[in-house]
Design a protein around this motif. Structure first.
Motif, PDB file in Angstrom:
ATOM      1  N   LEU A  16       0.827  -1.199   0.000  1.00  0.00           N
ATOM      2  CA  LEU A  16       0.000   0.000   0.000  1.00  0.00           C
ATOM      3  C   LEU A  16       0.865   1.254   0.000  1.00  0.00           C
ATOM      4  O   LEU A  16       0.528   2.247  -0.657  1.00  0.00           O
ATOM      5  CB  LEU A  16      -0.921   0.002   1.220  1.00  0.00           C
ATOM      6  N   LEU A  17       1.980   1.214   0.696  1.00  0.00           N
ATOM      7  CA  LEU A  17       2.909   2.345   0.682  1.00  0.00           C
ATOM      8  C   LEU A  17       3.413   2.621  -0.734  1.00  0.00           C
ATOM      9  O   LEU A  17       3.461   3.764  -1.181  1.00  0.00           O
ATOM     10  CB  LEU A  17       4.101   2.051   1.600  1.00  0.00           C
ATOM     11  N   PHE A  18       3.791   1.564  -1.416  1.00  0.00           N
ATOM     12  CA  PHE A  18       4.277   1.697  -2.794  1.00  0.00           C
ATOM     13  C   PHE A  18       3.204   2.314  -3.689  1.00  0.00           C
ATOM     14  O   PHE A  18       3.467   3.256  -4.451  1.00  0.00           O
ATOM     15  CB  PHE A  18       4.688   0.330  -3.334  1.00  0.00           C
ATOM     16  N   ILE A  19       1.984   1.800  -3.602  1.00  0.00           N
ATOM     17  CA  ILE A  19       0.902   2.260  -4.469  1.00  0.00           C
ATOM     18  C   ILE A  19       0.542   3.709  -4.195  1.00  0.00           C
ATOM     19  O   ILE A  19       0.360   4.515  -5.125  1.00  0.00           O
ATOM     20  CB  ILE A  19      -0.341   1.356  -4.308  1.00  0.00           C
ATOM     21  N   THR A  20       0.448   4.086  -2.918  1.00  0.00           N
ATOM     22  CA  THR A  20       0.036   5.449  -2.585  1.00  0.00           C
ATOM     23  C   THR A  20       1.082   6.480  -3.012  1.00  0.00           C
ATOM     24  O   THR A  20       0.729   7.539  -3.552  1.00  0.00           O
ATOM     25  CB  THR A  20      -0.238   5.591  -1.082  1.00  0.00           C
ATOM     26  N   THR A  21       2.356   6.198  -2.784  1.00  0.00           N
ATOM     27  CA  THR A  21       3.371   7.177  -3.200  1.00  0.00           C
ATOM     28  C   THR A  21       3.456   7.265  -4.718  1.00  0.00           C
ATOM     29  O   THR A  21       3.647   8.351  -5.272  1.00  0.00           O
ATOM     30  CB  THR A  21       4.757   6.835  -2.610  1.00  0.00           C
ATOM     31  N   PHE A  22       3.291   6.128  -5.400  1.00  0.00           N
ATOM     32  CA  PHE A  22       3.315   6.144  -6.862  1.00  0.00           C
ATOM     33  C   PHE A  22       2.183   7.009  -7.404  1.00  0.00           C
ATOM     34  O   PHE A  22       2.403   7.897  -8.242  1.00  0.00           O
ATOM     35  CB  PHE A  22       3.194   4.718  -7.413  1.00  0.00           C
ATOM     36  N   LEU A  23       0.964   6.761  -6.933  1.00  0.00           N
ATOM     37  CA  LEU A  23      -0.190   7.490  -7.458  1.00  0.00           C
ATOM     38  C   LEU A  23      -0.138   8.967  -7.105  1.00  0.00           C
ATOM     39  O   LEU A  23      -0.549   9.815  -7.905  1.00  0.00           O
ATOM     40  CB  LEU A  23      -1.490   6.862  -6.918  1.00  0.00           C
ATOM     41  N   SER A  24       0.371   9.294  -5.916  1.00  0.00           N
ATOM     42  CA  SER A  24       0.438  10.707  -5.528  1.00  0.00           C
ATOM     43  C   SER A  24       1.383  11.490  -6.438  1.00  0.00           C
ATOM     44  O   SER A  24       1.194  12.693  -6.640  1.00  0.00           O
ATOM     45  CB  SER A  24       0.891  10.841  -4.075  1.00  0.00           C
ATOM     46  N   CYS A  25       2.391  10.811  -6.982  1.00  0.00           N
ATOM     47  CA  CYS A  25       3.375  11.490  -7.830  1.00  0.00           C
ATOM     48  C   CYS A  25       2.889  11.723  -9.248  1.00  0.00           C
ATOM     49  O   CYS A  25       3.563  12.385 -10.036  1.00  0.00           O
ATOM     50  CB  CYS A  25       4.696  10.706  -7.846  1.00  0.00           C
ATOM     51  N   ILE A  26       1.717  11.197  -9.580  1.00  0.00           N
ATOM     52  CA  ILE A  26       1.102  11.514 -10.871  1.00  0.00           C
ATOM     53  C   ILE A  26      -0.204  12.283 -10.644  1.00  0.00           C
ATOM     54  O   ILE A  26      -1.137  12.198 -11.430  1.00  0.00           O
ATOM     55  CB  ILE A  26       0.873  10.252 -11.728  1.00  0.00           C
ATOM     56  N   ALA A  27      -0.235  13.011  -9.513  1.00  0.00           N
ATOM     57  CA  ALA A  27      -1.317  13.957  -9.203  1.00  0.00           C
ATOM     58  C   ALA A  27      -2.650  13.307  -8.862  1.00  0.00           C
ATOM     59  O   ALA A  27      -3.689  13.963  -8.945  1.00  0.00           O
ATOM     60  CB  ALA A  27      -1.503  14.961 -10.349  1.00  0.00           C
ATOM     61  N   MET A  28      -2.637  12.037  -8.470  1.00  0.00           N
ATOM     62  CA  MET A  28      -3.862  11.420  -7.975  1.00  0.00           C
ATOM     63  C   MET A  28      -4.092  11.899  -6.541  1.00  0.00           C
ATOM     64  O   MET A  28      -3.139  12.061  -5.780  1.00  0.00           O
ATOM     65  CB  MET A  28      -3.754   9.889  -8.015  1.00  0.00           C
TER      66      MET A  28
END
Length: 211
Positions: A16-28
């Motif tokens: 979940l940490l991986f997914i949340t930081t990834f998505l936040s970096c593409i403006a989600m």
């Protein structure tokens, strides 16, 4: 969304940490900073190893930066259509563009953690303006290291006050973003006025022209 994500952290941890930081970096609209703070509490409780939490958050953030850079470089038409429908995102994009145009690599670095609301849009701008990929990657990764270590360590240290720390961090980040943009605009305005004055001094007067 926050009420749903945080309970899932106890089950999915590093994923979940991986997914949340990834998505936040593409403006989600994902509260990645809050999730990292919460993960710090799990680290303190011994449920997630510190190295695992850092590696998951950092790898997601770096890959998200690369995805954002790619979107900016090859998806400018789609990005323009998206921004036309989302005025708030368009304003953040403009602020990020001022920062990247003025400072380049260091602008990318500070947008990761000091003015993190601009981070995803700095990724888009860097790609759209063809900022050198190696320069973007080095400065971006360095900034992500600061961001990830800062929030996970804060979460570990202030386990019983995660909500207060999250609110304080959000307020400070927003304030710093506003101050940074104000400073950049003031610097640009001063430079423009100075260039205009120099132009007037160099311009030959009408009286001095030969007949």
């Amino acid at each position: 969304m926050t009420d749903w994500i945080l309970p899932q952290l106890s089950y999915y941890g590093a994923t979940l940490l991986f997914i949340t930081t990834f998505l936040s970096c593409i403006a989600m609209p994902i509260p990645a900073s809050l999730v990292m703070l919460a993960s710090g509490a799990f680290v303190a409780a011994g449920d997630i190893p510190f190295s695992t939490a850092v590696a998951a958050a950092l790898s997601g953030a770096i890959l998200g930066d690369q995805a954002g850079y790619g979107i900016g470089r090859w998806g400018s038409r789609w990005l323009d259509q998206y921004l036309a429908k989302h005025p708030r995102s368009a304003r953040l994009m403009q602020k990020a563009q001022v920062q990247i145009n003025r400072y380049g690599g260091p602008g990318v670095f500070f947008s990761r953690w000091l003015v993190s609301p601009l981070g995803p849009y700095a990724n888009f701008v860097a790609g759209a303006t063809r900022l050198r990929w190696l320069q973007f990657t080095i400065w971006g990764a360095a900034g992500e290291v600061v961001w990830v270590l800062l929030y996970i360590t804060l979460g570990t240290a202030f386990t019983s006050n995660i909500g207060l720390v999250a609110e304080l961090a959000s307020d400070i980040s927003g304030l710093l973003a506003g101050l940074a943009v104000t400073a950049l605009l003031a610097f640009w305005l001063r430079h423009a006025m100075r260039a205009r004055r120099l132009g007037r001094r160099r311009r030959p007067s009408a009286l001095g022209k030969p007949r």
